[in-house]
Design an enzyme around this catalytic site. Structure first.
Site, PDB file in Angstrom:
ATOM      1  N   HIS A   2       3.453   4.096  -2.730  1.00 26.06           N
ATOM      2  CA  HIS A   2       3.221   5.496  -3.110  1.00 26.06           C
ATOM      3  C   HIS A   2       3.853   5.872  -4.449  1.00 26.06           C
ATOM      4  O   HIS A   2       3.743   7.015  -4.875  1.00 26.06           O
ATOM      5  CB  HIS A   2       3.747   6.434  -2.019  1.00 26.06           C
ATOM      6  CG  HIS A   2       3.031   6.244  -0.720  1.00 26.06           C
ATOM      7  ND1 HIS A   2       1.856   6.886  -0.415  1.00 26.06           N
ATOM      8  CD2 HIS A   2       3.307   5.432   0.332  1.00 26.06           C
ATOM      9  CE1 HIS A   2       1.447   6.506   0.785  1.00 26.06           C
ATOM     10  NE2 HIS A   2       2.307   5.620   1.259  1.00 26.06           N
TER      11      HIS A   2
ATOM     12  N   LYS B 226      -4.226   3.306  -2.855  1.00 24.45           N
ATOM     13  CA  LYS B 226      -3.664   4.655  -2.947  1.00 24.45           C
ATOM     14  C   LYS B 226      -3.908   5.206  -4.348  1.00 24.45           C
ATOM     15  O   LYS B 226      -5.042   5.542  -4.653  1.00 24.45           O
ATOM     16  CB  LYS B 226      -2.217   4.627  -2.490  1.00 24.45           C
ATOM     17  CG  LYS B 226      -2.218   4.486  -0.962  1.00 24.45           C
ATOM     18  CD  LYS B 226      -0.994   3.985  -0.311  1.00 24.45           C
ATOM     19  CE  LYS B 226      -1.279   3.843   1.187  1.00 24.45           C
ATOM     20  NZ  LYS B 226      -0.337   3.004   1.881  1.00 24.45           N
TER      21      LYS B 226
ATOM     22  N   SER C 137       6.682   6.912   2.815  1.00 24.17           N
ATOM     23  CA  SER C 137       5.288   7.350   2.919  1.00 24.17           C
ATOM     24  C   SER C 137       5.102   8.634   3.709  1.00 24.17           C
ATOM     25  O   SER C 137       4.140   9.362   3.479  1.00 24.17           O
ATOM     26  CB  SER C 137       4.445   6.228   3.531  1.00 24.17           C
ATOM     27  OG  SER C 137       4.991   5.785   4.753  1.00 24.17           O
TER      28      SER C 137
HETATM   29  C1  LIG Z   1      -0.292   2.233   3.011  1.00 24.56           C
HETATM   30  C2  LIG Z   1       0.951   1.436   2.989  1.00 24.56           C
HETATM   31  C3  LIG Z   1       0.933   0.060   3.244  1.00 24.56           C
HETATM   32  C4  LIG Z   1      -0.309  -0.639   3.717  1.00 24.56           C
HETATM   33  O1  LIG Z   1      -1.210  -0.830   2.676  1.00 24.56           O
HETATM   34  P1  LIG Z   1      -2.751  -1.052   3.032  1.00 24.56           P
HETATM   35  O2  LIG Z   1      -3.323  -1.637   1.794  1.00 24.56           O
HETATM   36  O3  LIG Z   1      -3.288   0.271   3.390  1.00 24.56           O
HETATM   37  O4  LIG Z   1      -2.785  -2.018   4.185  1.00 24.56           O
HETATM   38  C5  LIG Z   1       2.102  -0.647   3.096  1.00 24.56           C
HETATM   39  N1  LIG Z   1       3.262  -0.021   2.771  1.00 24.56           N
HETATM   40  C6  LIG Z   1       3.314   1.301   2.553  1.00 24.56           C
HETATM   41  C7  LIG Z   1       4.620   1.933   2.197  1.00 24.56           C
HETATM   42  C8  LIG Z   1       2.170   2.076   2.683  1.00 24.56           C
HETATM   43  O5  LIG Z   1       2.227   3.382   2.499  1.00 24.56           O
END
Ligand SMILES: *Cc1c(COP(=O)(O)O)cnc(C)c1O
Length: 400
Positions: free
Chosen positions: A213, A245, A185
């Site tokens: 991602h 995302k 990320s």
């Molecule tokens: C953003 C993210 C999460 C958390 O997800 P949320 O729905 O925002 O709690 C988990 N793992 C990765 C790799 C992330 O980038």
């Protein structure tokens, strides 16, 4: 009123000292106030900005069809789900979304979680226990590391993407789980999934990939890092994804075999002991998933912007990282340097947040530039022009 004895400072005093220490190290964080929806052009702290820091890669967070689905969903289902899934919070909307996500990921079943953070806590702590070993990439998302801590399993963090090191470390232990981000990320690079799958198979460990991602973005059909590498459920039995995302809504899911999903329904505490998300949200995600799948131009546009940005940045001699994804970090080194760059861009109306320790290792603070299908060619060029004006005085140190 009794005085607090001087040997025991009040919470205010003690916490103020902590906050001041963060400030002194350039590690203090503050929230910016945004006006309006998530999209490249937004008001931030009352000023117009062009933003390069959201995870709304496909531009679906403010899509009219998704908004309409949320509104219609609320009219039909009300707002609150009113209970946990196992009580009476599990609606037909949630069920339909789980079935769509299972089909999308090519797996028998999927299970919705309220957030990705909660999904990772729930999955790992349900699958590993006190006597198990969990192996995680050093750069895994905090929620994956926290999941292993909560499970009380023995946690081994292997050097980033270093499959040889993992192989050595795993040889002497009966491993239960190998866990990795699909796309890292804060770095934007891909996990070496084919090699990890081979190690998992040889050691008898289960491989879990968090593709927060990659989903929606990578692969011809947007099925993520696994599609990119041509891997399926046999190689990666546990796939976790988020919905906030590329899909532009909110929430998360895990997809896998029947037995995995039923086990999580019985025992993942962050699934059991929380209220189901609003059914209208599931309706919105069904709409955004359909758009993400059907509108290939969004992935194509994104690939075009990544290419345009990387070519331009290379021409400027910028120290890019090895990322084929919309996450294009620019290493600054110190937290001060990252903050100074971010502030310089902000003064030109460009919003790119500085990412500092402990989110990234000390000495590797950076600008985390992210691109979206809803940026324009002019937006990318404006960013490049502003980066060209940055005082890139400090040579960027290599990664530890
Ligand atoms: C953003 C993210 C999460 C958390 O997800 P949320 O729905 O925002 O709690 C988990 N793992 C990765 C790799 C992330 O980038």
């Amino acid at each position: 009123m009794e005085q607090t004895p001087s040997s025991h400072p009040s919470p205010e005093t003690e916490l103020r000292l902590r906050l001041e220490a963060l400030q002194a190290q350039s590690l203090y964080r503050r929230r910016r106030l945004r006006d309006g929806p998530q999209q490249p052009r937004m008001g931030i702290d009352g000023r117009p900005m062009l933003s390069f820091c959201s995870n709304d890669y496909l531009g679906l967070a403010n899509h009219p069809e998704v908004i309409a689905a949320l509104c219609d969903g609320a009219r039909r289902w009300g707002v609150g789900s009113g209970a946990a899934h196992l009580v009476n919070g599990h609606s037909r909307s949630h069920q339909a979304l789980e079935e769509s996500l299972a089909e999308f990921s090519g797996r028998p079943r999927a299970l919705l979680f309220s957030t990705g953070y909660m999904a990772n806590l729930g999955i790992i702590s349900a699958l590993a226990g006190r006597n198990d070993w969990v192996f995680e990439d050093r750069f895994n998302h905090a929620s994956l590391l926290d999941g292993a801590l909560l499970s009380r399993a023995r946690l081994c963090r292997y050097p980033h993407a270093d499959t040889q090191a993992l192989q050595r470390l795993i040889a002497s232990t009966p491993a239960r789980l190998i866990v990795t981000d699909g796309v890292f990320s804060m770095d934007g690079d891909l996990a070496p999934l084919p090699e990890l799958a081979a190690i998992a198979r040889a050691s008898g460990a289960w491989l879990m990939v968090d593709d927060a991602h990659g989903l929606g973005v990578l692969g011809p059909e947007g099925r993520g890092t696994l599609e990119h590498f041509g891997l399926g459920p046999k190689e990666v039995p546990i796939l976790m994804g988020t919905l906030g995302k590329a899909f532009g809504t909110f929430g998360a899911f895990v997809a896998g075999p029947e037995e995995l999903i039923e086990t999580l329904i019985q025992s993942a505490r962050s699934y059991l002991y929380t209220t189901a998300t609003p059914p209208a949200l599931a309706e919105a995600t069904l709409a955004s998933l359909a758009i993400a799948r059907r509108e290939h131009w969004r992935r194509e546009r994104l690939a075009e912007w990544i290419e345009r940005f990387r070519t331009g940045a290379a021409r400027l001699g910028l120290n890019l990282m090895d990322s084929p994804t919309p996450i294009q970090p620019l290493l600054a080194g110190s937290a001060e340097q990252a903050l100074a760059w971010s502030a310089a861009l902000e003064s030109e109306g460009l919003l790119v947040t500085a990412i500092r320790p402990p989110t990234v290792p000390a000495g590797t603070a950076r600008l985390r530039i992210t691109l979206s299908a809803t940026h324009s060619a002019e937006d990318i060029d404006r960013l490049l022009a502003a980066l060209a004006r940055l005082p890139l005085a400090e040579p960027t140190p290599s990664r530890p």
